[in-house]
Design a protein around this motif. Sequence first.
Motif, mmCIF file in Angstrom:
data_model
loop_
_atom_site.group_PDB
_atom_site.id
_atom_site.type_symbol
_atom_site.label_atom_id
_atom_site.label_comp_id
_atom_site.label_asym_id
_atom_site.label_seq_id
_atom_site.Cartn_x
_atom_site.Cartn_y
_atom_site.Cartn_z
ATOM 1 N N LEU A 95 30.811 47.515 31.866
ATOM 2 C CA LEU A 95 32.099 47.400 32.564
ATOM 3 C C LEU A 95 31.928 47.633 34.059
ATOM 4 O O LEU A 95 31.211 48.545 34.476
ATOM 5 N N ARG A 96 32.590 46.803 34.840
ATOM 6 C CA ARG A 96 32.718 47.005 36.282
ATOM 7 C C ARG A 96 34.206 46.972 36.619
ATOM 8 O O ARG A 96 34.914 46.025 36.254
ATOM 9 N N VAL A 97 34.677 48.004 37.293
ATOM 10 C CA VAL A 97 36.057 48.053 37.756
ATOM 11 C C VAL A 97 36.012 48.107 39.281
ATOM 12 O O VAL A 97 35.441 49.041 39.856
ATOM 13 N N SER A 98 36.604 47.114 39.907
ATOM 14 C CA SER A 98 36.502 46.971 41.364
ATOM 15 C C SER A 98 37.860 47.141 42.017
ATOM 16 O O SER A 98 38.886 46.718 41.468
ATOM 17 N N TYR A 99 37.840 47.761 43.199
ATOM 18 C CA TYR A 99 39.044 47.783 44.034
ATOM 19 C C TYR A 99 38.741 47.022 45.312
ATOM 20 O O TYR A 99 37.742 47.285 45.997
ATOM 21 N N LYS A 100 39.600 46.058 45.628
ATOM 22 C CA LYS A 100 39.466 45.261 46.842
ATOM 23 C C LYS A 100 40.621 45.606 47.779
ATOM 24 O O LYS A 100 41.787 45.339 47.458
ATOM 25 N N TRP A 101 40.293 46.202 48.918
ATOM 26 C CA TRP A 101 41.328 46.545 49.906
ATOM 27 C C TRP A 101 41.750 45.263 50.618
ATOM 28 O O TRP A 101 41.082 44.760 51.507
ATOM 29 N N ARG A 102 42.886 44.721 50.189
ATOM 30 C CA ARG A 102 43.435 43.499 50.779
ATOM 31 C C ARG A 102 44.951 43.689 50.875
ATOM 32 O O ARG A 102 45.707 43.276 49.986
ATOM 33 N N PRO A 103 45.448 44.292 51.949
ATOM 34 C CA PRO A 103 46.881 44.591 52.032
ATOM 35 C C PRO A 103 47.746 43.382 52.371
ATOM 36 O O PRO A 103 48.960 43.411 52.158
ATOM 37 N N LEU A 104 47.145 42.305 52.881
ATOM 38 C CA LEU A 104 47.903 41.122 53.296
ATOM 39 C C LEU A 104 47.324 39.871 52.632
ATOM 40 O O LEU A 104 46.113 39.771 52.405
ATOM 41 N N ILE A 105 48.199 38.924 52.346
ATOM 42 C CA ILE A 105 47.739 37.621 51.852
ATOM 43 C C ILE A 105 47.249 36.834 53.063
ATOM 44 O O ILE A 105 48.040 36.384 53.896
ATOM 45 N N ASP A 106 45.939 36.696 53.193
ATOM 46 C CA ASP A 106 45.358 35.998 54.338
ATOM 47 C C ASP A 106 44.226 35.092 53.855
ATOM 48 O O ASP A 106 44.012 34.918 52.644
ATOM 49 N N ASP A 107 43.490 34.520 54.798
ATOM 50 C CA ASP A 107 42.425 33.577 54.442
ATOM 51 C C ASP A 107 41.351 34.251 53.593
ATOM 52 O O ASP A 107 40.768 33.617 52.693
ATOM 53 N N ASN A 108 41.068 35.522 53.872
ATOM 54 C CA ASN A 108 40.047 36.240 53.122
ATOM 55 C C ASN A 108 40.423 36.351 51.643
ATOM 56 O O ASN A 108 39.594 36.150 50.756
ATOM 57 N N VAL A 109 41.694 36.644 51.395
ATOM 58 C CA VAL A 109 42.177 36.738 50.013
ATOM 59 C C VAL A 109 42.096 35.377 49.329
ATOM 60 O O VAL A 109 41.627 35.260 48.190
ATOM 61 N N MET A 110 42.562 34.330 50.054
ATOM 62 C CA MET A 110 42.542 32.990 49.463
ATOM 63 C C MET A 110 41.116 32.565 49.111
ATOM 64 O O MET A 110 40.859 31.988 48.034
ATOM 65 N N GLU A 111 40.170 32.891 49.984
ATOM 66 C CA GLU A 111 38.778 32.514 49.749
ATOM 67 C C GLU A 111 38.210 33.265 48.544
ATOM 68 O O GLU A 111 37.560 32.668 47.685
ATOM 69 N N MET A 112 38.472 34.592 48.473
ATOM 70 C CA MET A 112 37.928 35.392 47.375
ATOM 71 C C MET A 112 38.488 34.943 46.024
ATOM 72 O O MET A 112 37.744 34.755 45.059
ATOM 73 N N VAL A 113 39.805 34.744 45.958
ATOM 74 C CA VAL A 113 40.430 34.329 44.706
ATOM 75 C C VAL A 113 39.965 32.921 44.341
ATOM 76 O O VAL A 113 39.739 32.615 43.157
ATOM 77 N N GLY A 114 39.776 32.071 45.346
ATOM 78 C CA GLY A 114 39.261 30.726 45.084
ATOM 79 C C GLY A 114 37.865 30.753 44.492
ATOM 80 O O GLY A 114 37.537 29.962 43.599
ATOM 81 N N GLN A 115 37.014 31.663 44.973
ATOM 82 C CA GLN A 115 35.661 31.792 44.431
ATOM 83 C C GLN A 115 35.703 32.236 42.969
ATOM 84 O O GLN A 115 34.928 31.752 42.143
ATOM 85 N N TRP A 116 36.588 33.162 42.651
ATOM 86 C CA TRP A 116 36.723 33.591 41.247
ATOM 87 C C TRP A 116 37.110 32.411 40.357
ATOM 88 O O TRP A 116 36.604 32.275 39.243
ATOM 89 N N ALA A 117 38.042 31.574 40.861
ATOM 90 C CA ALA A 117 38.517 30.440 40.058
ATOM 91 C C ALA A 117 37.397 29.442 39.782
ATOM 92 O O ALA A 117 37.389 28.783 38.729
ATOM 93 N N GLU A 118 36.446 29.333 40.699
ATOM 94 C CA GLU A 118 35.389 28.330 40.571
ATOM 95 C C GLU A 118 34.169 28.836 39.811
ATOM 96 O O GLU A 118 33.426 28.043 39.234
ATOM 97 N N GLN A 119 33.926 30.139 39.822
ATOM 98 C CA GLN A 119 32.692 30.648 39.205
ATOM 99 C C GLN A 119 32.843 30.721 37.684
ATOM 100 O O GLN A 119 33.944 30.902 37.157
ATOM 101 N N PRO A 120 31.742 30.570 36.941
ATOM 102 C CA PRO A 120 31.842 30.594 35.473
ATOM 103 C C PRO A 120 32.194 31.977 34.919
ATOM 104 O O PRO A 120 32.933 32.073 33.946
ATOM 105 N N GLN A 121 31.646 33.034 35.520
ATOM 106 C CA GLN A 121 31.929 34.388 35.025
ATOM 107 C C GLN A 121 33.077 34.989 35.825
ATOM 108 O O GLN A 121 32.897 35.650 36.834
ATOM 109 N N LYS A 122 34.268 34.743 35.341
ATOM 110 C CA LYS A 122 35.461 35.205 36.042
ATOM 111 C C LYS A 122 35.801 36.640 35.639
ATOM 112 O O LYS A 122 35.419 37.100 34.558
ATOM 113 N N PRO A 123 36.540 37.352 36.478
ATOM 114 C CA PRO A 123 37.016 38.679 36.065
ATOM 115 C C PRO A 123 37.875 38.568 34.805
ATOM 116 O O PRO A 123 38.616 37.603 34.628
#
Length: 694
Positions: A159-187
């Motif tokens: 198990l890995r439990v991660s906390y990502k400090w992202r207080p605002l919806i910005d380009d960094n958030v969009m990029e990170m969530v987009g990478q999760w959507a594309e990778q085979p091993q999703k959270p």
Amino acid sequence: MGALCDSGTAESPDDAINLPVCVNNNLLDKREYLYDKSNGIFYNSVGTDSTIKPAAAHDGPHSCRLLKYTAELAVTCIDTLYQDHVIVRNQANNNANQTIIPTEMQFVFMGDSRIRQQFFNFLELIPDYDRQTFPAYNQKNENTVNHGDLDWCSSMLKLRVSYKWRPLIDDNVMEMVGQWAEQPQKPYLIFLSLGSHHMLADNGNDHRLFRKKLSQLGKTLGQLAESSQVIWLNQYPMVELYGPTLGHNTDIHSAKVHQYNEVSRQTLQNYSGIRIWDSGNPLAEEYIRSCVIFPERDEHRTFYFKSDQLFNPIIRRPYFSCLDVIHTGSVALAYATQILYNDICNTKMTAESPDEDPIELPVCVNNNLLDKREYLYDKSNGIFYNTVGTDSTIKPAAAHSCRLVKYTAELAVTCIDTLYQDHVIVRNQANNNANQTIIPTEMQFVFMGDSRIRQQYFNFLQLIPDYDRQTHPAYIQKNENSFNHGDVDWCSNMLKLRVSYKWRPLINDNVMEMVGQWADQPQKPYLIFLSMETHHMLVRNGNDHRLFRKKLSQLGTILGQLAESSQVIWLNQYPIVELYGPTLGHNTDIHSAKVHQYNEVSRQTLQNYSGIRIWDSGNPLAEEYIRSCVIFPERDERRTFYLESDKPFNPITSKPYVNCLDFIHTGSVALAQATQILYNDICNTKMYSGNVQQ
């Protein structure tokens, strides 16, 4: 102690026991489930038309009950979810001839400090077998919490439990969530909320801009929700306090929180699979009311410890003080965490048959749960005991069984309140002046002995919430070769409680003098919990059980006097993990056969003094831990026992308490169960004797 903490006998631990466990329910949506405070954490289903069905649904097809998740159930849940994760990964695998076994399952908490609170509270229920945290220590300064990412992982739990400090919806958030959507091993689970910082004037304070950004993020989250659980936390209401112009508590208030929550719901409902969590709002509202009921919480104390010592995200002041207007109190969040565990775990765990618990048995009251000659541990039912006869012959189980209450922070507080009232009565019964009523300023529990007693001390404190805790010394120092051996005092003015640890590994003149002073003084400790055996087994201390018997007999005389007005409990030493070491090493001086010998000396000696009780009913738990050291070779890795740094020593999560190579200290999970036995023994009779069948 308050609406969220005061349970008492009215809690009736078996309320709703005839209702099924909540499975295949959306516990996160308050439009479907209504919180009923009269039954603790308990929900009634509502209709799809958002009209609450009749309250008689308590007994009908639209009600269910929540499980009380403990460390053991949390681990079972994680194991079950991992198996589901394996199935999901392989269903998505295009190569039918290849079986994918993921190295780990990932839960992600993304957002601001409110999500960080949920992250830490979620982790509170997961035991530390082989935990690794990155960064190892979360740094802070005096004005702000460090805003950075955190990773918690366990190879044993996969198990890995991660906390990502992202207080605002910005380009960094969009990029990170987009990478999760594309990778085979999703959270496996994505839990997020990025609302409150958008309300600040510094960040635009524009709900229309927030709606636009959330809509863009929602598209990607919708894709993720096809294979991952995606949960959006609607913001909790907050304590309304007026602050300086442009202060955060003028930018953010409950009306605006509600407005942004509505924007979130309206926006995200357009994307299939994204779930909104707002069923915890009644808990936050109850916390806000408690801030009015208990003005003690409004003291103008410093929010952060002014030191360079380790930042503790759970016990720091802002998470317990109503002056921290935006962060909901930890007790309310602990309840909310129970909702989250029930929601993500129950449906997958139905094969565990949670409704088959021995709920028809009475709570154990007026029983000596500490003596294994009277109570037998039955692993098939978890922590569950069968009484045996005074002639040491086991009587038929049906007529002589009872069940343990699962103590939580709320029940522990209720117990302390109840014991304090008993302490007042006992003090006044011993008072020769009938015209004077004594109201003790505090009740004291004392743990005295070696490092095994220190383990039990820290585990006992784990269940007591920090309202206004003071610890002396504030931090326990250590060096790399040994634990710091010194006294510790934990006290709470609100609970009128002091819990002390006295480092006394040997029965000597200092111990005799201290115990003698307690016997002579009018305000005696309510509970004295002690054991001083293992250091007497060392060659350097004589290694003579006859000398130990002589000294214990001298001490027993004084303890017998104390037992007339205090509870005196002697812990028989647990068996140990048998490891061979160098000549004269501690693990050659101390072994299970010698432990048993000294335990027999303790029992034979102390049974001559009325009122002194022997605790050995936890031995099956220690034995189970020892067996687990064989079953799980991962625990025998040659890792460093101590954290090689000058950071403060954490007595609960340090390696020696969870590593089998530390042969003498029983693992923390076994000790947590032993602590449940102790709470049941000292609390149940006072709390449930008038309501035994509850």
